[in-house]
Each structure stands twice: as C-alpha cells, then as structure tokens.
Design a protein around this motif. Structure first.
Motif, short mmCIF file in Angstrom:
data_model
loop_
_atom_site.label_atom_id
_atom_site.label_comp_id
_atom_site.label_asym_id
_atom_site.label_seq_id
_atom_site.Cartn_x
_atom_site.Cartn_y
_atom_site.Cartn_z
N ARG A 183 0.92 -1.15 0.14
CA ARG A 183 -0.04 0.16 0.13
C ARG A 183 0.85 1.19 -0.01
N PRO A 184 0.81 1.99 -0.83
CA PRO A 184 1.64 3.21 -1.11
C PRO A 184 1.52 4.19 0.01
N VAL A 185 2.30 4.59 0.80
CA VAL A 185 2.17 5.56 1.87
C VAL A 185 2.72 6.82 1.51
N SER A 186 2.27 7.91 2.08
CA SER A 186 2.73 9.42 1.73
C SER A 186 3.88 9.57 2.84
N ARG A 187 4.78 10.64 2.49
CA ARG A 187 5.70 10.86 3.54
C ARG A 187 4.97 11.27 4.74
N ALA A 188 4.14 12.13 4.71
CA ALA A 188 3.50 12.62 6.17
C ALA A 188 3.11 11.40 6.98
N GLU A 189 2.41 10.52 6.17
CA GLU A 189 1.63 9.26 6.91
C GLU A 189 2.98 8.45 7.42
N ALA A 190 4.04 8.37 6.80
CA ALA A 190 5.15 7.53 7.18
C ALA A 190 5.87 8.26 8.38
N GLU A 191 5.88 9.47 8.53
CA GLU A 191 6.28 10.33 9.69
C GLU A 191 5.68 10.13 10.65
N LYS A 192 4.09 9.97 10.58
CA LYS A 192 3.50 9.64 11.81
C LYS A 192 3.45 8.14 12.30
N ILE A 193 3.87 7.32 11.38
CA ILE A 193 4.12 5.93 11.80
C ILE A 193 5.22 5.56 12.42
N ILE A 194 6.56 6.32 11.93
CA ILE A 194 7.83 6.06 12.61
C ILE A 194 8.45 7.88 12.72
N PRO A 195 8.01 8.24 13.71
CA PRO A 195 8.27 9.97 13.83
C PRO A 195 9.72 10.05 13.90
N ASP A 196 10.78 9.02 14.48
CA ASP A 196 12.13 9.18 14.41
C ASP A 196 12.80 8.88 13.30
N ALA A 197 12.14 8.55 12.22
CA ALA A 197 13.03 8.10 10.92
C ALA A 197 13.14 9.30 9.87
N SER A 198 14.10 9.23 9.38
CA SER A 198 14.22 10.14 8.21
C SER A 198 13.65 9.75 6.61
N PHE A 199 12.95 10.34 6.10
CA PHE A 199 12.25 9.82 4.76
C PHE A 199 12.72 10.78 3.63
N ARG A 200 13.88 11.59 3.89
CA ARG A 200 14.49 12.35 2.80
C ARG A 200 15.03 11.40 1.75
N LYS A 201 14.92 12.01 0.48
CA LYS A 201 15.63 11.21 -0.44
C LYS A 201 14.96 9.85 -0.72
N VAL A 202 13.93 9.56 -0.19
CA VAL A 202 13.21 8.44 -0.53
C VAL A 202 12.15 8.61 -1.56
N SER A 203 12.06 7.88 -2.71
CA SER A 203 11.21 8.04 -3.73
C SER A 203 9.81 7.25 -3.53
N GLY A 204 9.91 6.08 -2.87
CA GLY A 204 8.79 5.34 -2.70
C GLY A 204 8.67 4.74 -1.27
N ILE A 205 7.30 4.76 -0.62
CA ILE A 205 7.23 4.33 0.75
C ILE A 205 6.13 3.57 0.54
N PHE A 206 6.24 2.10 1.28
CA PHE A 206 4.92 1.26 1.05
C PHE A 206 4.78 0.64 2.48
N GLN A 207 3.69 0.47 2.76
CA GLN A 207 3.25 -0.62 4.00
C GLN A 207 3.08 -1.97 3.23
N VAL A 208 3.74 -2.92 3.73
CA VAL A 208 3.87 -4.34 3.32
C VAL A 208 3.62 -5.48 4.43
N GLY A 209 3.60 -6.49 3.84
CA GLY A 209 3.07 -7.87 4.86
C GLY A 209 3.95 -8.50 5.64
#
Length: 351
Positions: free
Chosen positions: A89-115
């Motif tokens: 499931r594609p995940v936006s940068r904003a949603e990813a930051e809520k899921i893992i607040p301490d992580a850096s998602f800079r220079k990431v082209s794709g974020i996905f929630q997987v199984g």
C-alpha cells in the motif's frame, strides 16, 4: 558501547527471524523470473507459517514500511510485486512520519506498507519439536555422526554411547555443517558456499519495522525490546564459516542505520556476524536464494532452503521427491507411473 558478541554466545537460532512475504526478494534478485519465483515461494511459506504458528508472529497488527530510494527502479519493483502478488500500500511521506516519527524519509522515492512480519523462532521451533515428538520422532541432541556405512549411520552421543541407524533415504539438512559431513564421510566436495553478513542488535528503534529495498541500505525488524538490523547485499563470500565480525562491514551497517535514524544512540548495541549457505552449479554466480534438493550419493539427500520462509515449500517438494523414490506396494500405480523415464535421483536443484 559497541561490542562484539562472544563466540560462545553466538545464537544457534536465526537472529533476525524475518517472515518474508516476497517484498524484498521480488525486487532484489536481478533475474526477473527468478525473483518472481522466490517471491511466490516466500508468500506460500508466509501463509503456511502464519497458519501453523500464529502465536509465533510478533506484532501481527503492525505492518512495516518498505522504502525505495532509486526512483528509476520504482516502476520495475511495483511491476514485479504485481506479478508475484506481493501486497503493498503506497504511503505518503506525512503518513510515514506519523508511523515512525524518529525516521528520516529524505531522498526516498517510494514508501509502502507491506505484509512482512517478525517471527519468534523459539516459539515456532518449540511447537515443531513438540508435534514431531508426538508423531514419534526421536531427537539425539549433542550427538555426532561417527561413521557412515552404506545407508547406515553410527552416531555417538556426548557420553560416548553409540547407536546405529539405517534407512532407505537419509536427509541432511544441517546447513553449514553439510559440506564437512560429505567431505569427511563420503569424500565429496559439494559446491556449497559460505556467505558472511553482519547484523546490529540495538534497543528497539521504532514501533514498526522499516527496510530499504535498495542495495547497501539498512533493513530492520523488531523482536520485543530490540531491533535487529541487516544490510542489503552485504553478503561476503568466505572460505570457511566464521562468526568473527569484520569491523569495516559492521561500520557500514551502522552508517546505514543512521541514514534512517539520524539521532540513533548506538551505545547499547552489538555487532554480530552470521553465516549463510547456498548450493550452486556455477561457482561464479551470485548468491542463490533458491531451495536445493540434491542426492549426490544414492540414498543420501542434501536439502537447503534458500530462506527460512521458503522452508514450507521445500518440505513439500522434498516429500514429493522422497515419495517418488520410495515405492509403496500397497498403493496402486497410475498409468503414468509405468511410463519409462530416465533416472531422476541425481540432482534436483529447484531454480
């Protein structure tokens, strides 16, 4: 403080028990057909293991995030996932930051929630052990094969007592020990290779797992209060199995962790080396993640799972293989069973 785990504490179970669901292997194996094949086997194993031991799954309701840095590879990865039926499931940068607040998602082209999920192997193995005993299996722990005579094994336990076992088929699933067994007792040098990679064990870094799919980036899953982190495509071919840590390899991994968690405090973390094996016919090829069933000597069968998640598939193939080799006169033959075919006992490397 950084420390290397003493050799007597190197765990016998898998350090990072990652129950794959095809996410990583569909993208990381260069050959597309092989990648799809391994991914589908992992999906099969994922379903089987979750059904068999749901109690061994850690954080079953927390899905990890898969990251892709290379934008040029994004469409190919998604295409492979779709073909292999990998869930994502594609995940936006904003949603990813809520899921893992301490992580850096800079220079990431794709974020996905997987199984993919973490697995407590001790719980899994305890259940397997108990069910095997109930089915009549005997276990001789702390024993070693002293001699092989035809299809008979002489086994000596830690107190020096010996037992003899005979069977029409003997299956070797001893991983890194298989090569030495065949060299010592059969005089065969099997094309089994050893690959060393490294892990960092640290205080748990996030609620959800997070892993890059790109080469030379960090990938982590969590077990209780700790995170176990590996490095993609870090495996180093070595002549002999060794758990000695290679400092610069471990430091590369630590830099990879900081690319995801810039504020990571590594004072309570340890470096660990692990060894994996593969069976190949082309010694110049990359590390194989495929299962292998090989019978180099009649009656002596070697099996290797490419990944732990492929073990259920390997078991099914092995059961079929053994059935084909051992006739049961109480079961009637089918017409196709009587069709003349070439002997198939030499090798079956499932590619």
């Amino acid at each position: 403080m950084k420390s290397r785990q003493p050799s007597h504490l190197v765990p016998q179970l898998k350090m990072k028990a990652w129950l794959h669901r095809g996410t990583y292997h569909a993208s990381s194996i260069r050959d597309r057909n092989a990648a799809i094949q391994v991914a589908r086997r992992c999906i099969y194993g994922h379903k089987q293991l979750r059904r068999f031991a749901p109690e061994a799954v850690e954080d079953p309701d927390v899905l990890p995030l898969a990251l892709i840095r290379d934008r040029d590879n994004l469409s190919e990865v998604i295409s492979r996932w779709d073909e292999a039926n990998v869930r994502y499931r594609p995940v936006s940068r904003a949603e990813a930051e809520k899921i893992i607040p301490d992580a850096s998602f800079r220079k990431v082209s794709g974020i996905f929630q997987v199984g993919d999920v973490s697995l407590n192997t001790r719980i899994l193995y305890r259940k397997l052990f108990a069910l095997a005993q109930k089915a009549g299996c005997d276990f001789y722990l702390g024993s070693e094969i002293e001699k092989i005579d035809g299809r008979s094994l002489i086994v000596r336990d830690s107190s020096g007592d010996r037992r003899t076992f005979s069977a029409r088929k003997i299956v070797y699933s001893s991983g890194i020990g298989a090569k030495d067994l065949f060299q010592k007792h059969h005089g065969l040098n099997l094309p089994i290779r050893y690959w060393k990679s490294h892990l960092v064990v640290t205080k748990r870094l996030a609620q959800a797992g997070v892993f890059f799919l790109d080469p030379h980036e960090a990938a982590m899953m969590h077990h209780g209060d700790v995170s176990i982190v590996g490095f993609n495509e870090d495996a180093l071919l070595c002549n002999e199995p060794s758990y000695d840590v290679i400092p610069d390899r471990a430091e590369n991994l630590r830099r990879g962790i900081r690319r995801i968690f810039p504020s990571w405090d590594d004072r309570q973390s340890i470096n660990v080396a692990c060894v994996k094996v593969d069976y190949v016919t082309d010694l110049m090829s990359a590390r194989s993640l495929n299962i292998a069933i090989n019978e180099p000597i009649p009656g002596h069968v070697l099996v290797l799972p490419g990944k732990m998640t492929e073990a259920p598939y390997l078991t099914d193939v092995l059961t079929s293989y053994i059935h084909e080799q051992l006739d049961n006169p109480e079961i009637a033959l089918r017409p196709c069973d009587q069709f003349p075919l070439q002997d198939s006992t030499a090798i079956r490397e499932v590619a």
